[in-house]
Design an enzyme around this catalytic site. Sequence first.
Site, mmCIF file in Angstrom:
data_model
loop_
_atom_site.group_PDB
_atom_site.id
_atom_site.type_symbol
_atom_site.label_atom_id
_atom_site.label_comp_id
_atom_site.label_asym_id
_atom_site.label_seq_id
_atom_site.Cartn_x
_atom_site.Cartn_y
_atom_site.Cartn_z
ATOM 1 N N ALA A 1 0.849 -1.188 0.000
ATOM 2 C CA ALA A 1 0.000 0.000 0.000
ATOM 3 C C ALA A 1 0.879 1.230 0.000
ATOM 4 O O ALA A 1 2.100 1.133 0.077
ATOM 5 C CB ALA A 1 -0.894 -0.009 1.237
ATOM 6 N N ASN A 2 0.254 2.380 -0.078
ATOM 7 C CA ASN A 2 1.008 3.615 0.099
ATOM 8 C C ASN A 2 0.232 4.537 1.018
ATOM 9 O O ASN A 2 -0.919 4.274 1.342
ATOM 10 C CB ASN A 2 1.346 4.251 -1.253
ATOM 11 C CG ASN A 2 0.105 4.570 -2.041
ATOM 12 O OD1 ASN A 2 -0.754 5.298 -1.574
ATOM 13 N ND2 ASN A 2 0.001 4.021 -3.231
ATOM 14 N N ARG A 3 0.890 5.575 1.467
ATOM 15 C CA ARG A 3 0.377 6.338 2.594
ATOM 16 C C ARG A 3 -0.677 7.381 2.226
ATOM 17 O O ARG A 3 -1.022 8.219 3.060
ATOM 18 C CB ARG A 3 1.526 6.980 3.375
ATOM 19 C CG ARG A 3 2.496 5.946 3.912
ATOM 20 C CD ARG A 3 3.437 6.483 4.969
ATOM 21 N NE ARG A 3 4.394 5.458 5.349
ATOM 22 C CZ ARG A 3 4.134 4.453 6.198
ATOM 23 N NH1 ARG A 3 2.954 4.378 6.773
ATOM 24 N NH2 ARG A 3 5.050 3.545 6.463
ATOM 25 N N ALA B 1 -2.735 8.110 -5.532
ATOM 26 C CA ALA B 1 -1.343 7.660 -5.429
ATOM 27 C C ALA B 1 -1.304 6.223 -5.933
ATOM 28 O O ALA B 1 -1.373 5.271 -5.157
ATOM 29 C CB ALA B 1 -0.865 7.758 -3.987
#
Lengths: 230, 230
Positions: free
Chosen positions: A38-40, A104
């Site tokens: 995942a990304n933030r 994102a």
Amino acid sequence: DIVDSIAAALAAGPLSGQHILVTSGPTHEPIDPVRYIANRSSGAQGSAIARALVALGARVTFVTGPAQVPPPDGVQVVRVQTARQMQEAVTQALPADAAVFAAAVADWRVAREVTSKIKKDAAGTLPVLEFTENPDILAEVAQMGAGRPALVVGFAAETDDVVAHARAKLARKGCDWIVANDVRPETGIMGGDENAVTVLSAEGADSWPRMSKDAVARKLAARIAQALST
Amino acid sequence: DIVDSIAAALAAGPLSGQHILVTSGPTHEPIDPVRYIANRSSGAQGSAIARALVALGARVTFVTGPAQVPPPDGVQVVRVQTARQMQEAVTQALPADAAVFAAAVADWRVAREVTSKIKKDAAGTLPVLEFTENPDILAEVAQMGAGRPALVVGFAAETDDVVAHARAKLARKGCDWIVANDVRPETGIMGGDENAVTVLSAEGADSWPRMSKDAVARKLAARIAQALST
């Protein structure tokens, strides 16, 4: 018909009659049935942009990954998990007058997703993950021939040389604007309530002071309305 | 003192006076400043267990990763992100009369976390991630000498051969019970409201019918109270 005409008159903002696609949130790329990359991204900036566009009268299709911040009211929501699902949803949502790619999106995914939980092998060796590139949704839409949105806006989340990396991305992707921000952990921007962005275009770089993500969204929506009206 | 005595009398459940440690939620293991590896634990089962233990009068320390479900009222909450932080928080929380390790701790983390966003290199080559083992918090506590909790409960989230894998885990870790469940995506258990578990111990395997995570929690809390009273 008359109902639509009344609705249009009531919503007669500068973006009335315009269809705008907004992507938002992170993507989740599966490793195995229980793990993912995942990304933030919280989805806060994308949600705020969609809300600001609706407030100016736009019809908004909102394609969102698994964000922490809920979608705004008044948009058509399409929920996805992976970059490939987001690509499919974006394709379905076109044509649009403008497209704002605030999500994102993971640049890469695991080359071989497995359907059983990965374990250490008999020798106790840990896995090594190899990756493959995800579709480049921004570049695909920015470089479409017929049916390209009149305005294509990308985002760049960078940790160093923010404007230089964003300038290179603007050229490489073929989009009209890049909204660049600095996501080094010490800025508190990723996951926070504020943002400090630079908007790059062929006309130059416009650095905005640090302000709330809502204020960034309203300023960007106003700039989009101006661009679509000229 | 008298206030404590009154409080104890008011809370005179079967676990009154007992300190129980509960871990819950996923861990997030950073890859770089914007990306991380996560797992699909929502924290729902761990929160429900902590709530059920409080309802029986226990004092609960609740060590939680970044879960979607909020902690229950009445527990002491310790928030962590990574497995290493969870290990540290668990060590700080001991001694405890029982420890319930419901968290879905990442087995491994990226061997070399980097402080700048990972890019393709000049040749366009994608990264290859290598891993290193995280601390095995369950095994460490289960195999403590002095100060070991009287009851150590582990969880096993499996996608195949659930009971066989859980039986092996019970022996390998040295804990007293393993609560095993089947997290194949088609069960809808991971992220859902229900659970179907088998509780394994030296005495055998006890398979419970599918029920709400709250009902699983109450049944498990009652079993813990019984075990600590004998």
